[in-house]
Scaffold this motif. Sequence first.
Motif, PDB file in Angstrom:
ATOM      1  N   LEU A 202      26.350  33.314 -11.832  1.00  0.00           N
ATOM      2  CA  LEU A 202      25.972  34.194 -10.726  1.00  0.00           C
ATOM      3  C   LEU A 202      27.081  34.119  -9.692  1.00  0.00           C
ATOM      4  O   LEU A 202      27.248  33.093  -9.027  1.00  0.00           O
ATOM      5  CB  LEU A 202      24.641  33.763 -10.122  1.00  0.00           C
ATOM      6  CG  LEU A 202      24.202  34.468  -8.832  1.00  0.00           C
ATOM      7  CD1 LEU A 202      24.088  35.977  -9.043  1.00  0.00           C
ATOM      8  CD2 LEU A 202      22.884  33.894  -8.317  1.00  0.00           C
ATOM      9  N   ASP A 203      27.858  35.186  -9.603  1.00  0.00           N
ATOM     10  CA  ASP A 203      29.001  35.199  -8.695  1.00  0.00           C
ATOM     11  C   ASP A 203      28.821  36.241  -7.604  1.00  0.00           C
ATOM     12  O   ASP A 203      28.000  37.158  -7.722  1.00  0.00           O
ATOM     13  CB  ASP A 203      30.287  35.463  -9.473  1.00  0.00           C
ATOM     14  CG  ASP A 203      30.822  34.204 -10.148  1.00  0.00           C
ATOM     15  OD1 ASP A 203      31.042  33.211  -9.442  1.00  0.00           O
ATOM     16  OD2 ASP A 203      30.994  34.215 -11.378  1.00  0.00           O
ATOM     17  N   TYR A 204      29.624  36.094  -6.563  1.00  0.00           N
ATOM     18  CA  TYR A 204      29.531  36.966  -5.397  1.00  0.00           C
ATOM     19  C   TYR A 204      30.863  37.692  -5.201  1.00  0.00           C
ATOM     20  O   TYR A 204      31.913  37.055  -5.080  1.00  0.00           O
ATOM     21  CB  TYR A 204      29.177  36.152  -4.161  1.00  0.00           C
ATOM     22  CG  TYR A 204      27.851  35.444  -4.303  1.00  0.00           C
ATOM     23  CD1 TYR A 204      26.656  36.127  -4.140  1.00  0.00           C
ATOM     24  CD2 TYR A 204      27.790  34.090  -4.645  1.00  0.00           C
ATOM     25  CE1 TYR A 204      25.434  35.492  -4.293  1.00  0.00           C
ATOM     26  CE2 TYR A 204      26.573  33.443  -4.799  1.00  0.00           C
ATOM     27  CZ  TYR A 204      25.403  34.150  -4.625  1.00  0.00           C
ATOM     28  OH  TYR A 204      24.187  33.526  -4.792  1.00  0.00           O
ATOM     29  N   ALA A 205      30.806  39.018  -5.184  1.00  0.00           N
ATOM     30  CA  ALA A 205      32.025  39.810  -5.054  1.00  0.00           C
ATOM     31  C   ALA A 205      31.696  41.166  -4.465  1.00  0.00           C
ATOM     32  O   ALA A 205      30.563  41.643  -4.569  1.00  0.00           O
ATOM     33  CB  ALA A 205      32.695  39.983  -6.412  1.00  0.00           C
ATOM     34  N   ASP A 206      32.713  41.783  -3.858  1.00  0.00           N
ATOM     35  CA  ASP A 206      32.518  43.110  -3.272  1.00  0.00           C
ATOM     36  C   ASP A 206      33.647  44.066  -3.617  1.00  0.00           C
ATOM     37  O   ASP A 206      33.752  45.144  -3.036  1.00  0.00           O
ATOM     38  CB  ASP A 206      32.368  43.010  -1.748  1.00  0.00           C
ATOM     39  CG  ASP A 206      33.582  42.395  -1.069  1.00  0.00           C
ATOM     40  OD1 ASP A 206      34.472  41.875  -1.780  1.00  0.00           O
ATOM     41  OD2 ASP A 206      33.640  42.419   0.178  1.00  0.00           O
ATOM     42  N   ARG A 230      25.790  38.376  -1.040  1.00  0.00           N
ATOM     43  CA  ARG A 230      25.277  37.123  -0.504  1.00  0.00           C
ATOM     44  C   ARG A 230      23.761  37.108  -0.405  1.00  0.00           C
ATOM     45  O   ARG A 230      23.105  36.093  -0.666  1.00  0.00           O
ATOM     46  CB  ARG A 230      25.875  36.864   0.891  1.00  0.00           C
ATOM     47  CG  ARG A 230      25.451  35.560   1.559  1.00  0.00           C
ATOM     48  CD  ARG A 230      26.139  35.434   2.909  1.00  0.00           C
ATOM     49  NE  ARG A 230      25.926  34.114   3.503  1.00  0.00           N
ATOM     50  CZ  ARG A 230      24.971  33.831   4.373  1.00  0.00           C
ATOM     51  NH1 ARG A 230      24.119  34.785   4.738  1.00  0.00           N
ATOM     52  NH2 ARG A 230      24.847  32.608   4.886  1.00  0.00           N
ATOM     53  N   ALA A 231      23.158  38.236  -0.053  1.00  0.00           N
ATOM     54  CA  ALA A 231      21.706  38.307   0.135  1.00  0.00           C
ATOM     55  C   ALA A 231      20.965  38.609  -1.164  1.00  0.00           C
ATOM     56  O   ALA A 231      19.739  38.700  -1.146  1.00  0.00           O
ATOM     57  CB  ALA A 231      21.370  39.374   1.170  1.00  0.00           C
ATOM     58  N   LEU A 232      21.694  38.770  -2.257  1.00  0.00           N
ATOM     59  CA  LEU A 232      21.097  39.143  -3.538  1.00  0.00           C
ATOM     60  C   LEU A 232      20.198  40.371  -3.363  1.00  0.00           C
ATOM     61  O   LEU A 232      19.021  40.391  -3.744  1.00  0.00           O
ATOM     62  CB  LEU A 232      20.307  37.971  -4.136  1.00  0.00           C
ATOM     63  CG  LEU A 232      21.193  36.807  -4.604  1.00  0.00           C
ATOM     64  CD1 LEU A 232      20.341  35.605  -4.982  1.00  0.00           C
ATOM     65  CD2 LEU A 232      22.073  37.217  -5.764  1.00  0.00           C
ATOM     66  N   SER A 233      20.802  41.410  -2.801  1.00  0.00           N
ATOM     67  CA  SER A 233      20.053  42.633  -2.494  1.00  0.00           C
ATOM     68  C   SER A 233      20.398  43.782  -3.437  1.00  0.00           C
ATOM     69  O   SER A 233      19.903  44.897  -3.251  1.00  0.00           O
ATOM     70  CB  SER A 233      20.357  43.067  -1.053  1.00  0.00           C
ATOM     71  OG  SER A 233      21.725  43.442  -0.904  1.00  0.00           O
ATOM     72  N   ARG A 234      21.235  43.535  -4.434  1.00  0.00           N
ATOM     73  CA  ARG A 234      21.602  44.595  -5.372  1.00  0.00           C
ATOM     74  C   ARG A 234      20.675  44.589  -6.590  1.00  0.00           C
ATOM     75  O   ARG A 234      20.271  43.542  -7.053  1.00  0.00           O
ATOM     76  CB  ARG A 234      23.040  44.401  -5.853  1.00  0.00           C
ATOM     77  CG  ARG A 234      24.108  44.398  -4.792  1.00  0.00           C
ATOM     78  CD  ARG A 234      25.481  44.178  -5.424  1.00  0.00           C
ATOM     79  NE  ARG A 234      26.506  43.903  -4.436  1.00  0.00           N
ATOM     80  CZ  ARG A 234      27.720  43.460  -4.754  1.00  0.00           C
ATOM     81  NH1 ARG A 234      28.035  43.264  -6.027  1.00  0.00           N
ATOM     82  NH2 ARG A 234      28.613  43.233  -3.815  1.00  0.00           N
TER      83      ARG A 234
END
Length: 235
Positions: A202-206, A230-234
């Motif tokens: 589980l990675d964070y990227a934009d 970051r907020a796991l909103s996707r």
Amino acid sequence: MTETPNAKPPICFYYGNGRLVDLAAYPRVVLQPSFYTGAELKYLTGEGVETLAYLSLSEDQGPPAPWQRQEKNPDWGGAFVHVGHPEWVEHVVGQARAAMDAGFDGLFLDTLNVELTFPEDVPHLLTLVAAVRAVAGDGYVLANRGFGMLPRLAELVDGVVFESFSARWTDEGYAPWPPDVLEFHAQIAEQLLQLELDLYALDYADTPGLTDFAIRRARQFGMQCVVSDRALSRV
């Protein structure tokens, strides 16, 4: 939260509410249990979705309680707890039982990295994981990290999520880990590959570039990758 332009990853971590039609496109979803009714869970199950309820095992976002430590998580503000406190154990097991009774198919166990904060709590945490596993029964149990409890943890769960395996969020935005951390994470990933577990990153990227980097690197270590914010909103 996409792995390739035309494919959904095998799991979705979504900490918002609603979005049932979108969630129904995934084989497995991790949700906040208080955000979903029994009817909504039944709908997802009917669509072939395996629903996992979020459960925190070493941090408490609730009001002051006897199991809380004075220290708080600097990122999220929750209080660290004495994991072996009998009332905390009762509280967590009760949450797990309530989630399963509400219609969830399994549990997602978070805040398992006590070896980094209060290593004396590792044995207590293993005991708590075992108690939660008993509540879940044949349901799917997914652990977030918890590497300080390996290999015993592998006997109690069905899968492991390596959160922030390649990319992370910072005060300045999203970025890859520096090379020394990437190498350390690779060593842990090699250990995980020896276990009979489902493995996820589980990675964070934009950005497309950072997303592609995370997905490709996870595949090198036998992990299916989910990239979110970051907020796991996707979804």
